[in-house]
Design an enzyme around this catalytic site. Structure first.
Site, PDB file in Angstrom:
ATOM      1  N   GLU A  13      -4.656 -14.329   2.466  1.00  0.00           N
ATOM      2  CA  GLU A  13      -4.776 -13.205   3.392  1.00  0.00           C
ATOM      3  C   GLU A  13      -6.238 -12.914   3.694  1.00  0.00           C
ATOM      4  O   GLU A  13      -6.618 -12.667   4.852  1.00  0.00           O
ATOM      5  CB  GLU A  13      -4.100 -11.968   2.801  1.00  0.00           C
ATOM      6  N   SER A  23      -6.331   0.519  -2.465  1.00  0.00           N
ATOM      7  CA  SER A  23      -6.470  -0.872  -2.902  1.00  0.00           C
ATOM      8  C   SER A  23      -6.070  -1.108  -4.354  1.00  0.00           C
ATOM      9  O   SER A  23      -6.117  -2.245  -4.830  1.00  0.00           O
ATOM     10  CB  SER A  23      -7.930  -1.329  -2.707  1.00  0.00           C
ATOM     11  N   PRO A  73       0.702   5.800  -0.104  1.00  0.00           N
ATOM     12  CA  PRO A  73      -0.135   6.892   0.413  1.00  0.00           C
ATOM     13  C   PRO A  73      -1.275   7.307  -0.512  1.00  0.00           C
ATOM     14  O   PRO A  73      -2.346   7.695  -0.038  1.00  0.00           O
ATOM     15  CB  PRO A  73       0.875   8.039   0.594  1.00  0.00           C
ATOM     16  N   THR A  83       0.809  -1.211   0.000  1.00  0.00           N
ATOM     17  CA  THR A  83       0.000   0.000   0.000  1.00  0.00           C
ATOM     18  C   THR A  83       0.846   1.266   0.000  1.00  0.00           C
ATOM     19  O   THR A  83       1.838   1.373   0.716  1.00  0.00           O
ATOM     20  CB  THR A  83      -0.931   0.016   1.224  1.00  0.00           C
ATOM     21  N   GLU A 122     -15.853  -2.847  -0.137  1.00  0.00           N
ATOM     22  CA  GLU A 122     -16.286  -2.354  -1.447  1.00  0.00           C
ATOM     23  C   GLU A 122     -15.523  -3.040  -2.584  1.00  0.00           C
ATOM     24  O   GLU A 122     -16.116  -3.388  -3.624  1.00  0.00           O
ATOM     25  CB  GLU A 122     -16.090  -0.835  -1.513  1.00  0.00           C
ATOM     26  N   ILE A 142       2.028  -0.165   6.940  1.00  0.00           N
ATOM     27  CA  ILE A 142       2.768  -1.424   6.841  1.00  0.00           C
ATOM     28  C   ILE A 142       2.810  -2.124   8.198  1.00  0.00           C
ATOM     29  O   ILE A 142       3.473  -1.668   9.138  1.00  0.00           O
ATOM     30  CB  ILE A 142       4.195  -1.199   6.302  1.00  0.00           C
ATOM     31  N   THR A 143       2.109  -3.242   8.294  1.00  0.00           N
ATOM     32  CA  THR A 143       2.050  -4.023   9.524  1.00  0.00           C
ATOM     33  C   THR A 143       3.421  -4.591   9.856  1.00  0.00           C
ATOM     34  O   THR A 143       4.088  -5.161   8.995  1.00  0.00           O
ATOM     35  CB  THR A 143       1.032  -5.167   9.382  1.00  0.00           C
TER      36      THR A 143
END
Length: 398
Positions: free
Chosen positions: A261, A152, A148, A146, A386, A177-178
């Site tokens: 995921e 998606s 800025p 991802t 969505e 970012i996980t």
């Protein structure tokens, strides 16, 4: 159709429950305040074999498949853990699969119900340098897709990687970012053509590489024990040997592993709903108003019955879809539906569970309060509700 409850999976549930009871519950509140889980937890989970579930033994994993991974995820939450804990401890579930699939010559990865397989070739070095240490709990990996201004839209990635001899020169930024703060390396989606062209590759970028900066720790509504970061790349030189698979095959690899995921997030959603039903039921049995237990009132009993029904229906559908994925069926539309069904059930059940807890449910001391906050991300991460609806609409010919 639900996941077959074999003796091995019953043992896996017991192992997971014991791990949560012993290693997680006494410390989870502290980790929430600290904003991260300790690195030692990764080593502990690896030592007992939990960290490597779903990864083949040939790359340092514990074996098992997608369905076993779902069992672990479900049991962690049902035992009092959280989806935030899963995001922090099992980030390798999205950081490593592309490497394993490329090394094993199977681009399908979890779409075929397992991570990689066969004889390793081509990307063996990445497996040895990143996969094995991560599954051993000595390294932490993250996945950076991802951006800025991208959301998606994966094809619109603008972080570029320009070939310069034996290196790529990477410029761009990533966000949300996980495990980005703690990660030792980041599996990074880059554009190997002009920005937004959709010609993507995956590069493994080491923390500490000149020009690679981990920005501020992002403060979030939920998932407090899971660190989240912004990343910046300014003329970062990455060896070509750190590319996963062939150049310009990154988009397909990303899309293929989205199924796993999304099923993980769906599992977190229905398991959170199940846990909240249990918490609310216990509370309503113990809590008395006007001289009677809450559970003695028909309105409360019916509400709990409806919550239980939603959670169990979501679980059954996710299990059915996951079983089909594990069998190799191309069920992209069904995966999207499973995620949306589980998230909708979770949203409704968690909201009602907190309401039934009354004022106590609004306090940080209440477990249901944490689930209420954590649940909100499940309809956003891995593709928003969505986006899932767009996939479903396309699947039915619209």
């Amino acid at each position: 159709m639900t996941i077959v409850d074999t003796p091995e999976r019953r043992q896996l549930r017991e192992l997971t429950r014991a791990f949560v009871t012993r290693e997680v519950l006494p410390h989870l509140a502290d980790w929430e305040r600290a904003g991260e889980v300790p690195r030692e937890l990764h080593a502990t989970a690896a030592k007992i074999g939990l960290l490597g579930i779903g990864f083949p033994e040939s790359v340092g994993g514990s074996g098992g498949d997608l369905l076993d991974s779902i069992v672990v995820t479900e049991e962690i939450i049902r035992s009092g853990g959280s989806s935030g804990l899963i995001a922090a401890l099992f980030t390798h579930g999205i950081a490593l699969p592309h490497m394993v699939a490329a090394a094993g010559g199977q681009s399908g990865g979890l779409l075929r119900g397992r991570l990689g397989g066969g004889q390793l070739r081509g990307d063996d070095d990445l497996v040895d340098r990143y996969v094995r240490p991560t599954l051993a709990g000595t390294m932490i990996g993250a996945l950076a897709i991802t951006e800025p201004d991208g959301g998606s839209d994966v094809a619109a990635i603008r972080t570029t990687a320009r070939r310069d001899g034996d290196h790529y020169v990477v410029n761009g930024s990533k966000t949300y970012i996980t495990s980005g703060v703690r990660a030792d390396f980041v599996t990074t989606a880059v554009c190997t053509d002009f920005p937004g062209s959709g010609e993507l590759s995956l590069l493994v970028i080491d923390k500490g590489t000149p020009g690679f900066t981990v920005g501020r720790r992002l403060e979030k509504l939920g998932w407090h024990c899971s660190d989240t970061a912004e990343l910046s790349f300014v003329d970062v030189r990455v060896p070509v040997t750190n590319r996963i698979g062939e150049e310009n095959t990154g988009f397909l690899a990303i899309m293929q592993h989205f199924a796993a995921e999304r099923l993980s997030l769906a599992t977190q959603a229905y398991a959170t709903a199940q846990r909240c039903v249990e918490l609310a039921t216990r509370w309503c049995r113990d809590r008395a108003t006007f001289g009677r237990p809450l559970a003695s009132r028909q309105l409360i009993r019916h509400r709990l019955a409806e919550m239980h029904t939603r959670a169990e229906a979501a679980r059954a559908y996710v299990h059915e879809v996951a079983t089909r994925v594990a069998a190799g069926e191309p069920v992209v539309t069904e995966v999207a539906m499973a995620k949306n069904v589980a998230v909708a059930a979770c949203d409704q059940v968690v909201d009602q569970a907190l309401q039934l807890h009354g004022g106590f449910g609004y306090l940080r001391d209440a477990e249901v309060e944490r689930h209420y906050r954590d649940a909100r991300i499940l309809g956003i991460g891995g593709g928003t509700t969505e986006i899932m609806n767009e996939i479903i609409a396309k699947g039915i010919g619209l």
